[in-house]
Scaffold this active site. Structure first.
Site, PDB file in Angstrom:
ATOM      1  CE1 TYR A   7      -3.756   2.499   0.901  1.00 60.14           C
ATOM      2  CE2 TYR A   7      -1.904   3.628   1.931  1.00 60.14           C
ATOM      3  CZ  TYR A   7      -3.198   3.643   1.448  1.00 60.14           C
ATOM      4  OH  TYR A   7      -3.931   4.817   1.492  1.00 60.14           O
ATOM      5  CD  GLU A  17      -6.227   4.304  -0.853  1.00 63.91           C
ATOM      6  OE1 GLU A  17      -6.362   4.669   0.326  1.00 63.91           O
ATOM      7  OE2 GLU A  17      -7.137   3.757  -1.495  1.00 63.91           O
TER       8      GLU A  17
END
Ligand code: GDP
Ligand code: MN
Length: 400
Positions: A101, A189
């Protein structure tokens, strides 16, 4: 306002973040020809303005163009997480070894820009934060400070990289930060950032949400039509109509039409209705000094909303005066379109004049007020809100 994955990935590519080969398709035929162009196993990714598509069946793998066409048929007919799938991003399938991530957002508690990384990705970062917060790496900066390339390197090291992959993760982190600033984003993101079997890294998913207040200076994003979008999903027809009339308006899922004076009471009124056991059908603000025409339009939006069973009005006259408010309400009533009961209260600047205007009209056209209860300063707002909840449940009308 959120970008679609395929749009966000284009910005990623423009800034040097590796993305899988992929094409957007809007029909089964297009999916098939995209799959042929890729000439490998593909993933079909539903393009909706929502995350969590994987779990909801919005990400499908196909081994051949034929299989891609078959699966695209059902995907393009599907509604995923409440959103109809209008297009599919066809991408070369990845041999993922590990999912990470990387994201950048604003830390609203500390007023800082924060770069977030985790060696575990693919699932929502909020979930990881709950389960194993110690895994999460955070780099915070004041808005007027910079992230440097060496910050990217330190960041990649802390996530646990070394060697060649460290350099790549550092560059990707720096690019994600650059995109965040360049496009006035609220969130950028990469989840997951996929490490493949051969060790290389690619952005398997992309999410960018931009700050709508900065859209005026984002010509490239304006061209994408992002002003019609929310964080999740696109605007409804009614929301678009409201925007054209300069009325801040959001559809919600209840049945009480909210017709407040300003944004403050718009929010407080929704809380009040919920506390009393009702459910608001919308949020609305009159948009500052509304003309009678705009007031009438506000009521028309609620009348035309099939979800709405009753309307709750609350006007506290300040800069926008009660007499203008009364004129706007009457303008709407005179269209003869009202079918729904209204309970409303009016106090504040020029309220006597507002009431006089109503009474005058009532003398001449009493039938206009058949479905309307009007209250003043003598009646607490809670009572009027309760009336709206009762009216939405179909309870007896009182004459107001
Ligand atoms: P989201 O569920 O809306 O966040 O969509 P993602 O694009 O993140 O996909 C969800 C999951 O599907 C990922 O975490 C991966 O595990 C998997 N996935 C996505 N793209 C690929 C791909 O190209 N190949 C493979 N094998 N899995 C993928
Ligand atoms: Mn994802």
């Amino acid at each position: 306002m959120r970008l679609y994955e395929y749009e966000a990935k284009q910005l990623f590519a423009d800034h040097g973040i590796p993305i899988p080969k992929g094409f957007l398709a809007r029909s089964v035929e297009e999916v098939m020809s995209c799959a042929e162009r890729i000439g490998d196993r593909v993933v079909l990714k539903a393009q909706i303005l929502s995350g969590g598509r994987g779990k909801a069946g919005g990400i499908l793998v196909a081994a051949s163009p034929q299989e891609a066409a078959e699966k695209a048929g059902s995907l393009l007919a599907a509604t995923i997480k409440g959103y109809p799938v209008k297009s599919v991003y066809v991408e070369q399938a990845l041999d993922i070894a590990k999912e990470l991530y990387i994201g950048v957002t604003i830390d609203r508690v500390n007023y800082k820009v924060v770069l977030i990384g985790c060696e575990e990705g693919g699932v929502e970062i909020e979930e990881i934060a709950r389960r194993s917060p110690e895994q999460i790496v955070k780099f915070s900066r004041n808005i007027d400070e910079q992230f440097f390339s060496y910050d990217g390197i330190a960041f990649a090291q802390q996530i646990g990289f070394s060697g060649k992959a460290l350099q790549t993760v550092a560059k990707i982190a720096k690019a994600v930060v650059d995109i965040f600033y360049r496009y006035d984003a609220k969130l950028v993101e990469v989840n997951p950032l996929a490490q493949l079997q051969d060790g290389s890294l690619v952005a398997a998913d992309a999410r960018i949400s931009i700050d709508e207040d900065a859209l005026f200076r984002q010509g490239q994003l304006q061209k994408l039509g992002v002003e019609d979008r929310h964080e999740e999903g696109e605007m409804t027809d009614r929301e678009n109509q409201a925007r054209q009339a300069r009325i801040p308006y959001l559809d919600l899922d209840g049945d009480i039409g909210m017709f407040p004076g300003g944004a403050g009471f718009g929010i407080a009124g929704n809380d009040l209705i919920i506390d009393l056991g009702g459910r608001p059908a919308n949020f609305m603000d009159s948009g500052g000094g509304p003309s009678p025409e705009r007031i009438a339009k506000m009521l028309m939006l609620l009348e035309e909303n099939p979800r709405v069973k009753a309307i709750f009005g609350a006007r506290f006259g300040g800069v926008s005066r009660c007499d203008d408010f009364a004129k706007g309400v009457i303008l709407f009533l005179k269209t003869g379109k009202l079918t729904k009961p209204i309970a409303m209260r009016m106090t504040g600047n020029m309220w006597e004049e507002g009431l006089r205007i109503f009474e005058e009209e009532r003398k001449q056209n009493p039938h206009l007020f058949d479905k309307v209860e009007i209250y003043g300063i003598e009646t607490p707002i809670e009572y009027v809100a309760k009336r709206a909840v009762e009216l939405a449940r179909g309870e007896e009308r009182k004459t107001g």
